[in-house]
Design an enzyme around this catalytic site. Structure first.
Site, short mmCIF file in Angstrom:
data_model
loop_
_atom_site.label_atom_id
_atom_site.label_comp_id
_atom_site.label_asym_id
_atom_site.label_seq_id
_atom_site.Cartn_x
_atom_site.Cartn_y
_atom_site.Cartn_z
N HIS A 73 -76.68 2.55 21.25
CA HIS A 73 -78.08 2.16 21.00
C HIS A 73 -78.90 3.40 20.63
O HIS A 73 -79.61 3.43 19.62
CB HIS A 73 -78.63 1.47 22.26
CG HIS A 73 -80.09 1.19 22.22
ND1 HIS A 73 -80.59 -0.08 22.12
CD2 HIS A 73 -81.17 2.01 22.28
CE1 HIS A 73 -81.90 -0.04 22.12
NE2 HIS A 73 -82.29 1.23 22.22
N GLU A 74 -78.76 4.45 21.45
CA GLU A 74 -79.51 5.69 21.20
C GLU A 74 -79.06 6.36 19.91
O GLU A 74 -79.86 6.94 19.19
CB GLU A 74 -79.36 6.66 22.37
CG GLU A 74 -79.98 6.17 23.68
CD GLU A 74 -81.43 5.78 23.54
OE1 GLU A 74 -82.17 6.42 22.77
OE2 GLU A 74 -81.84 4.81 24.21
N HIS A 77 -80.89 4.92 16.97
CA HIS A 77 -82.19 5.59 16.71
C HIS A 77 -81.95 6.95 16.06
O HIS A 77 -82.62 7.33 15.11
CB HIS A 77 -82.92 5.87 18.03
CG HIS A 77 -83.38 4.64 18.75
ND1 HIS A 77 -84.22 3.73 18.18
CD2 HIS A 77 -83.16 4.22 20.03
CE1 HIS A 77 -84.48 2.77 19.06
NE2 HIS A 77 -83.85 3.04 20.19
N ASP A 173 -88.79 0.32 22.76
CA ASP A 173 -88.78 0.40 21.30
C ASP A 173 -89.80 -0.55 20.69
O ASP A 173 -90.41 -0.23 19.67
CB ASP A 173 -87.38 0.05 20.77
CG ASP A 173 -86.34 1.00 21.31
OD1 ASP A 173 -86.67 2.18 21.50
OD2 ASP A 173 -85.20 0.57 21.55
ZN ZN Z 1 -84.11 2.20 22.09
#
Ligand code: ZN
Length: 368
Positions: A73-74, A77, A173
Site C-alpha cells: 500500500h505504502e 503511494h 489518504d
Molecule cells: Zn495510504
C-alpha cells in the site's frame, strides 16, 4: 519515535519496522488462529501434519502477508511520488499502519490526488484478487482448508484497509484526496483547513459512536484522526506562511560566538548576561562546534572553572545557508530536534537562526 528496525530496501527505499509494529505480529497471528478455530472449529485433516501446528504456520504466514500488504500500500503511494521526482526517505510500519516519509509533498492538487489514491487502489486490488482466488481454493482444496481461510481473510482485510483509508479525514489518504479536490477550487491553506474540519467532524462522530458502543478501539482511532487533522492544518498554514521566505530574512546576523578556550564559568556568566541559551564555537574564523546550556549543566559546578568549551561542545553541527528556504530550516530543526541552526556562507558564519526567530516571523506574517 526512532525505535525502528530496518529490515531491507525496496527500490532504494528503506523499509523499517517500528517497535509498536513488532508487538502486533504475534497478536495478529493469535487472532487469526482463534478466528479460524472459532469459525471452522474443526481440524484441518492434513494427514501426517499435526493440524494445530499447521494452523499456527498459516497464522504466522497470514500476519507476515498482512504486513507485506501494508508495505505494498505504502509502495503504491511511493512509486507515484517517485514518478514526480519526490524522494522517499523510508517506509515505517507502526501499530496503526504504515507511513511513507517523503521529502516534499506537492502542493499540486492533481499530483496529490494521484499519490493519495494509489495506496487504497493497491489495497483494493490485492483485496479483490485474494477474495477471487479464495473461490477456486474452496472448490479444489475445500471450504475449510486453511489456505481458503487465509486468502479470504487477507482479501477482506485489504478491502477494509482500502475503505478505512478512504475515510475523508486526515491523516487518512481520503483526507488528502478531499484536500486535493478542495485545492483545485481555492487556495491551498484554505483547502487544508476545510478538509481538516471535515476530518475533525468525522473524528467526533467516530468518537461518539465508540462511546455509545463501548468500543475502545474506535475511540482511539477517533483521537488519532482528530489530532492528525489538527496537525496537518497547523503544519500547512505554517509552511504556506513561510512560502518564499529565505533563511537570511529571518536569521539574526548579530551572532555572539565563543572560543573553544573559554572556560565554563565565563560561559555561564555570559549566558546570564546576554540571555542566550547557546553559542556557536568559533576558532580562527571557522565554526568548530556549538555549545548550549544543557551541555554546561552536565558538568558539576566545581569543575566548571577548569573545563573549557572545547571539551564539552557538540562537534556534530547542522548548518544552513542564507539562501535556503525557511521551511527547510524548520524541517531540519524538527527532524534533528534542535533549537538553533548556524547560518554559513562560504564556510563563514554569517548568522544564526533559532526556533524563536521563526515563531516570531510566523506570528508577524500570519497576523496572530
Ligand atoms: Zn495510504
Amino acid at each position: 519515535m526512532n525505535f525502528a528496525l530496518q529490515i531491507g530496501k525496496i527500490a532504494g527505499i528503506p523499509i523499517r519496522l517500528h517497535i509498536t509494529f513488532l508487538a502486533i505480529i504475534p497478536v495478529v497471528a493469535y487472532l487469526f488462529g482463534t478466528f479460524s478455530q472459532l469459525v471452522y472449529g474443526k481440524p484441518y485433516g492434513f494427514g501426517a501434519v499435526e493440524p494445530l501446528e499447521l494452523r499456527w504456520i498459516y497464522s504466522l504466514a497470514f500476519s507476515i502477508l498482512l504486513f507485506t500488504c501494508v508495505v505494498l500500500h505504502e509502495l503504491g503511494h511511493s512509486f507515484v511520488a517517485m514518478r514526480y521526482g519526490i524522494k522517499i526517505r523510508s517506509i515505517t510500519l507502526y501499530i496503526l499502519g504504515g507511513v511513507a516519509s517523503m521529502e516534499d509533498i506537492p502542493r499540486d492538487p492533481a499530483r496529490e490526488l494521484k499519490m493519495a489514491i494509489a495506496g487504497p487502489l493497491v489495497s483494493g486490488a490485492i483485496g479483490a484478487g485474494c477474495v477471487l482466488l479464495s473461490n477456486p481454493s474452496a472448490a479444489i482444496l475445500g471450504e475449510f482448508h486453511p489456505l481458503t481461510t487465509l486468502l479470504w481473510s487477507l482479501g477482506i482485510i485489504n478491502l477494509i484497509l482500502m475503505i478505512f483509508n478512504l475515510i475523508p479525514a486526515f491523516p487518512m489518504d481520503g483526507g488528502r484526496v478531499l484536500r486535493a479536490w478542495f485545492a483545485s477550487r481555492m487556495p491551498y491553506a484554505a483547502a487544508t483547513t476545510r478538509a481538516a474540519n471535515i476530518g475533525k467532524m468525522f473524528a467526533i462522530a467516530m468518537g461518539l459512536l465508540g462511546l455509545l458502543s463501548f468500543n475502545v478501539f474506535l475511540i482511539l482511532i477517533a483521537f488519532f484522526v482528530y489530532i492528525g487533522a489538527s496537525e496537518e492544518d497547523k503544519a500547512t498554514s505554517i509552511s504556506v506562511t513561510l512560502d518564499g521566505i529565505k533563511v537570511k530574512d529571518m536569521m539574526s546576523s548579530d551572532v555572539r560566538t565563543v572560543a573553544p578556550e573559554t572556560d565554563l564559568k565565563d560561559l555561564v556568566e555570559m549566558m546570564f548576561r546576554e540571555k542566550h541559551r547557546g553559542y556557536p564555537v568559533v576558532q580562527a574564523e571557522k565554526l568548530v562546534g556549538i555549545v548550549t546550556i544543557s551541555d554546561v549543566q552536565k558538568v558539576p559546578d566545581p569543575m566548571r572553572a577548569s573545563t573549557t568549551v572545547g571539551q564539552i561542545m557538540n562537534k556534530k553541527i547542522y548548518v544552513i545557508r542564507p539562501e535556503d528556504e525557511a521551511t527547510d530550516a524548520m524541517k531540519k530543526m524538527a527532524e534533528r530536534q534542535i533549537r538553533r541552526l548556524p547560518v554559513l556562507e562560504n564556510e563563514r558564519l554569517v548568522g544564526i537562526l533559532s526556533r524563536s526567530d521563526m515563531l516570531r516571523a510566523i506570528e508577524i506574517c500570519s497576523g496572530w
